[in-house]
Design an enzyme around this catalytic site. Structure first.
Site, PDB file in Angstrom:
ATOM      1  N   HIS A 106      88.963 -18.330  16.359  1.00  0.00           N
ATOM      2  CA  HIS A 106      88.946 -19.792  16.483  1.00  0.00           C
ATOM      3  C   HIS A 106      89.462 -20.282  17.830  1.00  0.00           C
ATOM      4  O   HIS A 106      89.543 -21.469  18.056  1.00  0.00           O
ATOM      5  CB  HIS A 106      89.779 -20.457  15.384  1.00  0.00           C
ATOM      6  N   ASP A 208     105.756  25.274  17.288  1.00  0.00           N
ATOM      7  CA  ASP A 208     104.910  26.369  16.856  1.00  0.00           C
ATOM      8  C   ASP A 208     104.238  27.099  18.016  1.00  0.00           C
ATOM      9  O   ASP A 208     103.039  26.971  18.239  1.00  0.00           O
ATOM     10  CB  ASP A 208     103.854  25.829  15.883  1.00  0.00           C
ATOM     11  N   HIS A 211     101.577  30.070  16.800  1.00  0.00           N
ATOM     12  CA  HIS A 211     100.141  29.976  16.516  1.00  0.00           C
ATOM     13  C   HIS A 211      99.273  30.337  17.712  1.00  0.00           C
ATOM     14  O   HIS A 211      98.121  30.713  17.549  1.00  0.00           O
ATOM     15  CB  HIS A 211      99.786  28.555  16.047  1.00  0.00           C
ATOM     16  N   HIS A 216      94.640  30.619  19.651  1.00  0.00           N
ATOM     17  CA  HIS A 216      94.092  30.488  21.001  1.00  0.00           C
ATOM     18  C   HIS A 216      93.753  31.831  21.637  1.00  0.00           C
ATOM     19  O   HIS A 216      93.734  31.960  22.864  1.00  0.00           O
ATOM     20  CB  HIS A 216      95.048  29.669  21.867  1.00  0.00           C
ATOM     21  N   ASP A 349      92.494  24.198  17.633  1.00  0.00           N
ATOM     22  CA  ASP A 349      93.515  23.512  16.831  1.00  0.00           C
ATOM     23  C   ASP A 349      92.860  22.591  15.810  1.00  0.00           C
ATOM     24  O   ASP A 349      93.292  22.495  14.662  1.00  0.00           O
ATOM     25  CB  ASP A 349      94.437  22.672  17.731  1.00  0.00           C
TER      26      ASP A 349
HETATM   27  S1  FES Z   1      92.288 -18.364  16.169  1.00  0.00           S
HETATM   28 FE1  FES Z   1      91.901 -18.138  14.057  1.00  0.00          FE
HETATM   29  S2  FES Z   1      92.356 -16.030  13.763  1.00  0.00           S
HETATM   30 FE2  FES Z   1      92.830 -16.340  15.812  1.00  0.00          FE
HETATM   31 FE   LIG Z   2      97.385  24.849  19.719  1.00  0.00          FE
END
Ligand code: FES
Ligand SMILES: [Fe+2]
Lengths: 448, 203
Positions: A106, A208, A211, A216, A349
């Site tokens: 708005h 860790d 691992h 890796h 990972d």
């Molecule tokens: S102006 Fe209405 S939600 Fe931001």
């Molecule tokens: Fe990793």
């Protein structure tokens, strides 16, 4: 059962046993957003990411979007990125520079200080009765920085940032303060999604190292086989929940790249600033709860929770601010090769975390199966002659994970901000230069 | 040829392809480039990574920039242009690092692709332009080609990823069996936040 009792039962950190419900349960996740992410100091940005007044960036604190904005006086303020009218996001760009932020619902418009400066049709719609001063953006409770690393918390009762970081400061200095110019963060964020729980990433980076050898094997183990052989290092576990696995005598992951040569040239300076115990080290760390990094691969990242079984990784590349342009470029290229969604290291990972998440989501029996966090238990000391915190003189261990969940449990089950007993007495340091003075000394150097 | 119905007794000319800003291209060249892409996609979908990487020249780059959410007034009109700067990237490979990725895939320990992902590379909207120097001098046998892709990945039991995007290639005519070699590729993945657990396939 009361949720606190349930959490106590699930997190038996003292015996190294964790019930995986904490990675999947919805009620636990909701509590986490409030009790952990609503109170802990959370990483927002590095100085270089908000270089000029009006620079802004969008990030998250737990589940909530926040807008961090550099002010004219060069302070950083952090606001909920939500319009006071109907809660629409007032800024949808991930970063940029702006003087005002107009909500596109708005049209309520805010300035960089978060004040509501324009309301469309104030006269014909509100009969000039809206008190704009009362409807500025919601601001976080506290913002603070340590050597250019900005953090924020929603909790006005949270202790100062330095107390929260505690003995981690000694280890943070090892990568933010190794050159006079400090670090800078390269532009852009690599972001990707894992269908798993954010703590899987956070705990792994804290401690860790174990691992890496298997997960890796096809990258670290193949491209530079010496990297994973006979690793000498330590594990640090903080009473504040932080952790660091440190490898000695390495400056980057791949010995002979251009960065390795640059780092080699920097050795004398780093030795002088940091002392021999921190200067030529790489590793992986977690600053409780969800900031992690890989000194040595120039990586810094957040684990943003997106639900009990989903998180995002936001990954940055850090360079020495004073490094030559071609070194920064080489770091960018090297980081892209190893880290990120397409990194040769990190693709593997993702395979682990995502599949664990899938199993917990669908399973019942797998949720009841306690996980083992016992590695290195009983072999740590709180009185290491060199390193602050609870230290294991071994690269393999799960002390940081135990410390992480101990602290996590405290946040999750306490009504007030969970203060810990005062930290260990200040340590008197070896002759490592001014910035390796005691913890307090380092802070004073920063404040000046 | 497009023909339009006559209106009020007056013939309307068909819209010109050229008016879209695309230069005309010899049908044989268009076909040859598309044929090359179909073959390339087949290598990827058949997990023939070693043969695939051989399609790249020794001086080739293979890059995937990140895609940003920025206000129009602040974004660069072409995000890929920022590759010259210091912005981080998903991929920033030269031929050496691209070869290392193949080595990783062949290691038998690259768990993210072992078991390998099932993939389908659909390549469309192939737009070929003869390469030219800044002063307009044509570069013999070199082409700038933009194409769109849709890559479907399915892995393990139930994991699905769909990625759309664009490839910006520099192709060089080659006497060998493949007809062309890729001298440069920029992959624009149409995601800001990558919605997958990794990008362990090639585009
Ligand atoms: S102006 Fe209405 S939600 Fe931001
Ligand atoms: Fe990793």
């Amino acid at each position: 059962m009361d949720i606190n009792d349930r959490l106590q039962e699930l997190v038996d950190w003292e015996h190294g046993l964790i019930g995986p419900e904490i990675f999947i349960d919805d009620a636990i996740y909701r509590r986490e957003l409030e009790a952990l992410f609503g109170r802990a100091w959370l990483f927002i940005a590095h100085d270089s990411m908000l270089a000029a007044p009006g620079d802004f960036l969008n990030t998250y604190m737990g589940g909530d979007p926040v807008l961090a904005i550099r002010q004219k006086d060069m302070s950083v303020r952090v606001f909920l990125n939500a319009c006071r009218h109907r809660g629409m996001k007032i800024c949808r760009a991930e970063d940029g520079n702006a003087r005002t932020f107009m909500c596109t619902y708005h049209g309520w418009t805010y300035n960089t200080a978060g004040e509501l400066i324009n309301v469309p049709n104030l006269d014909t719609a509100y009969f000039n009765e809206l008190d704009q001063k009362r409807w500025g953006l919601v601001e976080v409770a506290q913002v603070a920085q340590y050597k250019g690393l900005w953090f924020a918390t929603f909790d006005p009762t949270a202790p100062p940032l330095e107390e929260f970081l505690g003995d981690m400061l000694y280890y943070i200095d090892a990568w933010v303060d190794r050159t006079p110019g400090g670090i800078e963060v390269l532009p852009g964020v690599v972001k990707w999604t894992i269908h798993g729980n954010w703590k899987l990433g956070a705990e792994q980076f804290g401690g860790d190292g174990y691992h890496a050898v298997i997960t890796h094997a096809s990258s670290l183990g193949t491209f530079d086989p010496s990297f994973l052989r006979d690793i000498k290092g330590i594990e640090f576990a903080s009473r504040q929940g932080h952790g660091y696995s440190m490898i000695f005598d390495r400056m980057t992951r791949f010995a002979d790249d251009p960065l390795g040569r640059y780092n080699q040239e920097q050795v004398p300076e780093r030795l002088e600033r940091l002392g021999p115990d921190r200067a030529n080290t790489v590793g992986n760390f977690t600053v409780f709860p969800n900031l992690s990094g890989l000194p040595g691969s120039a990586n810094l990242r957040m684990w943003h929770p997106k639900g009990p079984n989903e998180f995002e990784i936001w990954s940055w590349t850090i360079v020495d601010k004073d490094a030559p342009e071609e070194v920064k470029r080489a770091q960018r290229t090297s980081a892209a090769f190893t880290e990120g969604a397409a990194g040769v290291v990190e693709t593997d990972d993702g395979e682990n975390w995502d599949l664990i998440g899938q199993m917990l989501e669908r399973g019942v029996q797998t949720r009841k199966m306690a996980w083992n966090y016992q590695m290195g238990h009983g072999h740590e000391t709180d009185h290491d002659p060199v390193y602050p915190g609870r230290v294991l003189r071994n690269y393999f261990g799960e002390g940081p994970q135990r410390a992480f969940y101990r602290r996590w449990l405290e946040f999750m089950t306490s009504d007030e901000w969970p203060r810990t007993a005062p930290a260990e007495p200040e340590r008197v340091e070896h002759e490592a230069g001014e910035l390796a003075l005691s913890r307090k000394g380092a802070l004073r150097a920063d404040a000046s | 040829m497009l023909t339009l119905p006559e209106q009020s007794g007056r013939a309307r000319s068909a819209p010109k392809f050229r008016s879209l800003g695309l230069p005309p291209v010899a049908p044989e060249l268009q076909r040859a480039v598309e044929h090359f892409y179909h073959g390339e996609a087949e290598l990827l979908d058949d997990w023939e990574w070693r043969a695939w990487v051989e399609l790249f020249t020794a001086d080739a780059h293979y890059r995937m920039p990140i895609r940003r959410n920025r206000l129009r007034r602040q974004r660069k009109t072409d995000e890929a242009d920022d590759l010259g700067g210091l912005e981080v990237a998903h991929v920033d490979d030269d031929r050496t690092s691209l070869d290392m990725r193949i080595q990783q895939l062949e290691s038998g320990m690259h768990w993210a692709e072992d078991p390998p992902s099932r993939s389908r590379h659909l390549v469309t909207n192939v737009r070929v332009k003869a390469a030219a120097l800044d002063d307009g001098t044509p570069v013999e046998g070199e082409y700038h080609v933009r194409s769109n892709f849709l890559v479907y990945r399915n892995r393990l039991e139930a994991e699905v990823d769909v990625w759309a995007g664009e490839r910006r290639d520099v192709l060089r005519a080659d006497d060998g069996a493949t007809g062309f070699r890729i001298a440069d590729r920029i992959v624009l993945l149409d995601q800001n936040l990558v919605l997958s657990k990794n990008l362990s396939v090639f585009f």
